[in-house]
Design a protein around this motif. Structure first.
Motif, PDB file in Angstrom:
ATOM      1  N   VAL A  96      72.171  30.572  64.654  1.00 18.95           N
ATOM      2  CA  VAL A  96      71.067  29.932  64.366  1.00 18.95           C
ATOM      3  C   VAL A  96      69.980  30.711  64.725  1.00 18.95           C
ATOM      4  CG1 VAL A  96      69.672  27.791  64.549  1.00 18.95           C
ATOM      5  CG2 VAL A  96      72.011  27.829  63.865  1.00 18.95           C
ATOM      6  N   ARG A  97      69.897  31.014  66.337  1.00 16.31           N
ATOM      7  CA  ARG A  97      68.907  31.636  66.842  1.00 16.31           C
ATOM      8  C   ARG A  97      68.550  32.812  66.167  1.00 16.31           C
ATOM      9  NH1 ARG A  97      69.139  35.009  71.654  1.00 16.31           N
ATOM     10  NH2 ARG A  97      67.133  35.221  72.445  1.00 16.31           N
ATOM     11  N   LEU A  98      69.473  33.615  65.968  1.00 13.67           N
ATOM     12  CA  LEU A  98      69.506  35.117  65.272  1.00 13.67           C
ATOM     13  C   LEU A  98      68.689  34.804  64.170  1.00 13.67           C
ATOM     14  CD1 LEU A  98      69.905  38.124  64.829  1.00 13.67           C
ATOM     15  CD2 LEU A  98      72.208  37.563  64.317  1.00 13.67           C
ATOM     16  N   ARG A  99      68.965  33.732  62.975  1.00 15.05           N
ATOM     17  CA  ARG A  99      68.689  33.748  61.795  1.00 15.05           C
ATOM     18  C   ARG A  99      67.260  33.309  61.821  1.00 15.05           C
ATOM     19  NH1 ARG A  99      72.044  29.648  59.605  1.00 15.05           N
ATOM     20  NH2 ARG A  99      70.852  29.495  57.599  1.00 15.05           N
ATOM     21  N   ARG A 100      67.101  32.430  62.960  1.00 15.57           N
ATOM     22  CA  ARG A 100      65.548  31.835  62.940  1.00 15.57           C
ATOM     23  C   ARG A 100      64.794  33.098  63.208  1.00 15.57           C
ATOM     24  NH1 ARG A 100      66.306  27.673  66.238  1.00 15.57           N
ATOM     25  NH2 ARG A 100      66.626  26.378  64.424  1.00 15.57           N
ATOM     26  N   ASN A 101      65.061  33.822  64.194  1.00 13.69           N
ATOM     27  CA  ASN A 101      63.877  34.729  64.772  1.00 13.69           C
ATOM     28  C   ASN A 101      64.109  35.838  63.643  1.00 13.69           C
ATOM     29  OD1 ASN A 101      62.939  33.565  66.876  1.00 13.69           O
ATOM     30  ND2 ASN A 101      64.769  34.132  68.093  1.00 13.69           N
ATOM     31  N   LEU A 102      65.384  36.303  62.991  1.00 15.54           N
ATOM     32  CA  LEU A 102      65.031  37.245  61.993  1.00 15.54           C
ATOM     33  C   LEU A 102      64.097  37.017  60.840  1.00 15.54           C
ATOM     34  CD1 LEU A 102      66.310  40.186  61.815  1.00 15.54           C
ATOM     35  CD2 LEU A 102      68.266  39.377  60.785  1.00 15.54           C
ATOM     36  N   GLY A 103      64.144  35.704  60.502  1.00 16.55           N
ATOM     37  CA  GLY A 103      63.437  35.339  59.359  1.00 16.55           C
ATOM     38  C   GLY A 103      61.909  35.364  59.899  1.00 16.55           C
ATOM     39  N   ARG A 104      61.769  35.212  61.151  1.00 12.75           N
ATOM     40  CA  ARG A 104      60.185  35.309  61.488  1.00 12.75           C
ATOM     41  C   ARG A 104      59.832  36.500  61.609  1.00 12.75           C
ATOM     42  NH1 ARG A 104      61.415  31.320  66.508  1.00 12.75           N
ATOM     43  NH2 ARG A 104      60.909  29.147  65.716  1.00 12.75           N
ATOM     44  N   VAL A 105      60.869  37.571  61.844  1.00 13.00           N
ATOM     45  CA  VAL A 105      60.403  38.952  61.787  1.00 13.00           C
ATOM     46  C   VAL A 105      60.199  39.289  60.329  1.00 13.00           C
ATOM     47  CG1 VAL A 105      61.366  41.283  61.939  1.00 13.00           C
ATOM     48  CG2 VAL A 105      61.499  39.618  63.836  1.00 13.00           C
TER      49      VAL A 105
END
Length: 180
Positions: A96-105
């Motif tokens: 979840v943390r990876l997907r959330r931050n990758l979405g922000r990027v």
């Protein structure tokens, strides 16, 4: 479609490949920002490495340097948040943390490059309009979008940054007379 977390759930190999692309572009833009701040000349357009994971072909894009500077600190924080993942040989598409931050990027890069990056099972958002309006002083009226009618699948994104709205001024994000 992108998930509510900002990035689709992908298989380990696909998320690893997508991460490599977005993290690489993030690093490239941060280096561009540092070079510009140091007075080093940068090219107008930049090569887009690893774009073979994207739907459609992209070889070079022109970043909006003013927007890059404006969002620079946010990009630095995202790079720090993703730093640990850069060392992994394979990533977990359920993280979840990876997907959330990758979405922000991804959203930041799309805004800075002025294009949509479609990955994996994502579908392009289709025809739509994106408006970024910045005003220092508004004395009368500032309207982001004013249309007679829009269909049920129309997509619009209006972002307004208003410095000072003086007495009697009116700020409107979107005005649609007929929807549907």
């Amino acid at each position: 479609m992108s998930s509510e977390l900002g990035f689709p759930v992908l298989a380990a190999s696909a998320i690893t490949q997508a991460f490599g692309f977005f993290y690489g572009q993030l690093a490239s833009l941060l280096q561009r920002r540092r070079d510009r701040q140091s007075g080093i000349a940068v090219p107008d357009e930049v090569p887009i490495a690893g774009a073979d994971i994207l739907a459609g072909s992209v070889e070079r894009l022109r970043p909006n340097d003013a927007l890059l500077e404006e969002r620079g600190r946010e990009l630095e924080l995202l790079a720090e948040a993703l730093e640990d993942y850069a060392q992994a040989s394979e990533l977990d598409g359920q993280d979840v943390r990876l997907r959330r931050n990758l979405g922000r990027v991804r959203r930041a890069l799309e805004e800075i490059y002025g294009t949509e990056f479609v990955i994996g099972e994502d579908q392009p958002s289709g025809q739509g309009i994106s408006i970024r309006q910045k005003a220092v002083d508004v004395h009368d009226e500032a309207i982001g979008l004013d249309v007679e009618s829009a269909g049920p699948t129309a997509r619009a994104e209006v972002s307004q940054d208003i410095g000072t709205a003086h007495k009697g001024s009116k700020i409107v994000g979107a005005r649609i007379k007929r929807l549907g």
